[in-house]
Structures are given as C-alpha cells and as structure tokens.
Design a protein around this motif. Sequence first.
Motif, mmCIF file in Angstrom:
data_model
loop_
_atom_site.group_PDB
_atom_site.id
_atom_site.type_symbol
_atom_site.label_atom_id
_atom_site.label_comp_id
_atom_site.label_asym_id
_atom_site.label_seq_id
_atom_site.Cartn_x
_atom_site.Cartn_y
_atom_site.Cartn_z
ATOM 1 N N ALA A 173 0.829 -1.212 0.000
ATOM 2 C CA ALA A 173 0.000 0.000 0.000
ATOM 3 C C ALA A 173 0.859 1.255 0.000
ATOM 4 O O ALA A 173 0.525 2.243 -0.661
ATOM 5 N N PRO A 179 0.431 3.297 -3.767
ATOM 6 C CA PRO A 179 -0.852 3.718 -3.191
ATOM 7 C C PRO A 179 -2.009 3.736 -4.195
ATOM 8 O O PRO A 179 -3.141 3.414 -3.821
ATOM 9 N N GLU A 180 -1.736 4.083 -5.453
ATOM 10 C CA GLU A 180 -2.817 4.101 -6.438
ATOM 11 C C GLU A 180 -3.333 2.689 -6.707
ATOM 12 O O GLU A 180 -4.535 2.459 -6.805
ATOM 13 N N GLU A 181 -2.410 1.743 -6.848
ATOM 14 C CA GLU A 181 -2.795 0.346 -7.050
ATOM 15 C C GLU A 181 -3.535 -0.184 -5.828
ATOM 16 O O GLU A 181 -4.523 -0.909 -5.966
ATOM 17 N N TRP A 182 -3.033 0.151 -4.643
ATOM 18 C CA TRP A 182 -3.676 -0.350 -3.428
ATOM 19 C C TRP A 182 -5.094 0.181 -3.308
ATOM 20 O O TRP A 182 -5.992 -0.538 -2.872
ATOM 21 N N GLU A 183 -5.315 1.423 -3.713
ATOM 22 C CA GLU A 183 -6.661 1.973 -3.681
ATOM 23 C C GLU A 183 -7.598 1.153 -4.582
ATOM 24 O O GLU A 183 -8.730 0.858 -4.206
ATOM 25 N N GLU A 226 -8.366 -2.154 -2.823
ATOM 26 C CA GLU A 226 -9.395 -1.978 -1.803
ATOM 27 C C GLU A 226 -10.787 -1.884 -2.426
ATOM 28 O O GLU A 226 -11.747 -2.449 -1.895
ATOM 29 N N GLU A 227 -10.883 -1.188 -3.550
ATOM 30 C CA GLU A 227 -12.170 -1.092 -4.244
ATOM 31 C C GLU A 227 -12.622 -2.462 -4.745
ATOM 32 O O GLU A 227 -13.812 -2.792 -4.677
#
Length: 109
Positions: free
Chosen positions: A75, A79-83, A86-87
């Motif tokens: 994450a 961070p963009e991939e982790w977001e 999460e979605e």
Amino acid sequence: MSEDLANRVVVALDLDGVTDKAGLMDRAVRDLALPDWFGRNWDALADSLGDETLWPAEAVKRGMLVVVRNWQAYAQARPEEWEIAEEVFASATGGRTGLDVALALGGSS
C-alpha cells in the motif's frame, strides 16, 4: 467477532514481499487457489472473489473470510494500485452475505 463471521472458512491472502500488481495477482492465484485461466487483472480478481464455484467446498456452505496480511508495504509502495485493490475487495463483498475481506492490522507472525 460475530457468530456469523466466526463460522466462516478463513483464507489468508499474504502479501509479504509484494510490491506491485503483478505480485498481488500471483499471490492471489497461490493463496486463493485460483484457476490457471485467471486473468491476473482487477476485474478478474473481483469476479473470482465473487464466484462461489471457485471457493473451497466448505466455504460455499459456511461463507468465506479472506484475511489480507502484510499489505502495508504494498500500500505504501503503490498507493494508487492499493486503492484499486481496496475497491475490488469492497465490490466483491458488497451486498453478499457469504464473503468478507478483512485487512489484518497486526504484524506478520
């Protein structure tokens, strides 16, 4: 923990050492026992999580709890991939009573 969650089959998705989307997808294949034809993309992950025919047999009866462990480094690195991840987890569980995804907050032990 609620009675409902306590009876579910628990499957760990361990992201220790994962630093990118490809690594997350490879780990999902391994830890969630996804089929060879799994597409290794976000849509395929969401579809696979929501497809009870891909779950362990006992999980179809009792429900499944996927516990994502050691996710913090991934994450932080992406961070963009982790977001998006999460979605995907949220959409796979949204409105379903048989599947939950939890992010483990503790250490790796």
